[in-house]
Design an enzyme around this catalytic site. Structure first.
Site, short mmCIF file in Angstrom:
data_model
loop_
_atom_site.label_atom_id
_atom_site.label_comp_id
_atom_site.label_asym_id
_atom_site.label_seq_id
_atom_site.Cartn_x
_atom_site.Cartn_y
_atom_site.Cartn_z
N GLY A 240 0.78 -1.25 0.00
CA GLY A 240 0.00 0.00 0.00
C GLY A 240 0.80 1.29 0.00
CG ASP B 95 -7.85 0.73 10.22
OD1 ASP B 95 -8.66 1.66 10.41
OD2 ASP B 95 -8.21 -0.43 9.98
CE LYS C 97 -9.97 4.21 7.37
NZ LYS C 97 -10.44 2.84 7.10
NE ARG D 174 -2.21 -3.19 -3.88
CZ ARG D 174 -2.24 -3.30 -2.56
NH1 ARG D 174 -2.13 -2.23 -1.81
NH2 ARG D 174 -2.40 -4.47 -1.98
P1 IMP Z 1 -3.97 -1.88 11.15
O1 IMP Z 1 -3.54 -0.48 11.55
O2 IMP Z 1 -3.10 -2.96 11.72
O3 IMP Z 1 -5.40 -2.11 11.46
O4 IMP Z 1 -3.87 -2.12 9.60
C1 IMP Z 1 -3.53 -1.16 8.71
C2 IMP Z 1 -3.61 -1.76 7.34
O5 IMP Z 1 -4.97 -2.06 7.01
C3 IMP Z 1 -3.15 -0.77 6.31
O6 IMP Z 1 -1.77 -0.89 6.07
C4 IMP Z 1 -4.00 -1.10 5.12
O7 IMP Z 1 -3.38 -2.12 4.34
C5 IMP Z 1 -5.28 -1.66 5.69
N1 IMP Z 1 -6.34 -0.61 5.73
C6 IMP Z 1 -6.89 -0.04 6.82
N2 IMP Z 1 -7.83 0.87 6.49
C7 IMP Z 1 -7.88 0.86 5.13
C8 IMP Z 1 -8.67 1.59 4.16
O8 IMP Z 1 -9.51 2.46 4.46
N3 IMP Z 1 -8.42 1.30 2.86
C9 IMP Z 1 -7.50 0.38 2.46
N4 IMP Z 1 -6.75 -0.32 3.32
C10 IMP Z 1 -6.94 -0.09 4.65
MG MG Z 2 -4.13 -3.49 2.27
#
Ligand code: IMP
Ligand code: MG
Length: 182
Positions: free
Chosen positions: A46, A105, A133, A167
């Site tokens: 990403g 996230d 977020k 992407r």
């Molecule tokens: P977390 O912080 O461990 O929950 O995961 C983060 C990952 O979740 C990011 O690197 C993204 O790959 C994916 N992710 C979280 N929110 C989104 C979104 O709104 N769109 C696309 N991918 C997301």
């Molecule tokens: Mg992803």
């Protein structure tokens, strides 16, 4: 065949806004690192677009490295761990390191990853996220450099995917709910 754009509810961040923000973030980093060499760790996949643009916008020397990780366990597993699918090719001991991530996230992935990277004894370790977020956070993680704080919506484009697609969009858009709620 539908076009990718047809599944985008609306554009949240236009190409120009992203480009301007990347330059601002680079200027902020320039003040901190001032000519020092820094290892930029791109979290695949990403962050690829953001990583490339940011590395070209800073003026200190950057060493590129890449990692591919996936978090396992759920948010209920405290201190959940991360599986490293592809590890760094450089030794980061004694180096300035910045992890470049597309979006912060829940924080699960980065929380676990940072513990592992810290154990390798970098000179400094910071986190740079284009998007944040905060409403979704379940782990105490905060980024040292943040581009945009966004609401709890699923976004795609500029590297971010849904099911490995979208992407390539040059902007960041909110995905239509009907795409993933079926
Ligand atoms: P977390 O912080 O461990 O929950 O995961 C983060 C990952 O979740 C990011 O690197 C993204 O790959 C994916 N992710 C979280 N929110 C989104 C979104 O709104 N769109 C696309 N991918 C997301
Ligand atoms: Mg992803």
């Amino acid at each position: 065949m539908k076009r990718l754009e047809d599944n985008v509810e609306r554009v949240l961040l236009a190409k120009e806004e992203i480009a301007q923000k990347v330059n601002e973030m680079a200027a902020e980093m320039d003040k901190i690192y001032q000519g020092e060499e820094v290892v930029f760790v791109c979290i695949l996949k990403g962050s690829v677009a953001f990583f490339g643009d940011l590395a070209r916008a800073v003026s200190f020397p950057v060493v590129y490295d890449f990692m591919c990780v996936s978090s396992y366990g759920s948010g209920t597993v405290s201190g959940g761990s991360v599986r490293i699918n592809k590890d760094l090719s450089t030794d980061i001991a004694g180096k300035h390191v910045v992890v470049i991530e597309d979006i912060l996230d829940t924080g699960n992935t980065l929380h676990a990853l940072f513990r592992q990277l810290q154990a390798r004894n970098p000179k400094s370790l910071r986190l740079c996220c284009l998007l944040d977020k905060p409403e979704r956070r379940t782990k105490p993680v905060s980024a040292d450099f943040v581009g945009f704080t966004i609401p709890d919506e699923f976004v795609v484009g500029y590297g971010l995917d849904y099911d490995e697609k979208y992407r390539q969009l040059p902007y960041i858009g909110i995905l239509k709910r009907c795409v993933y709620e079926k």
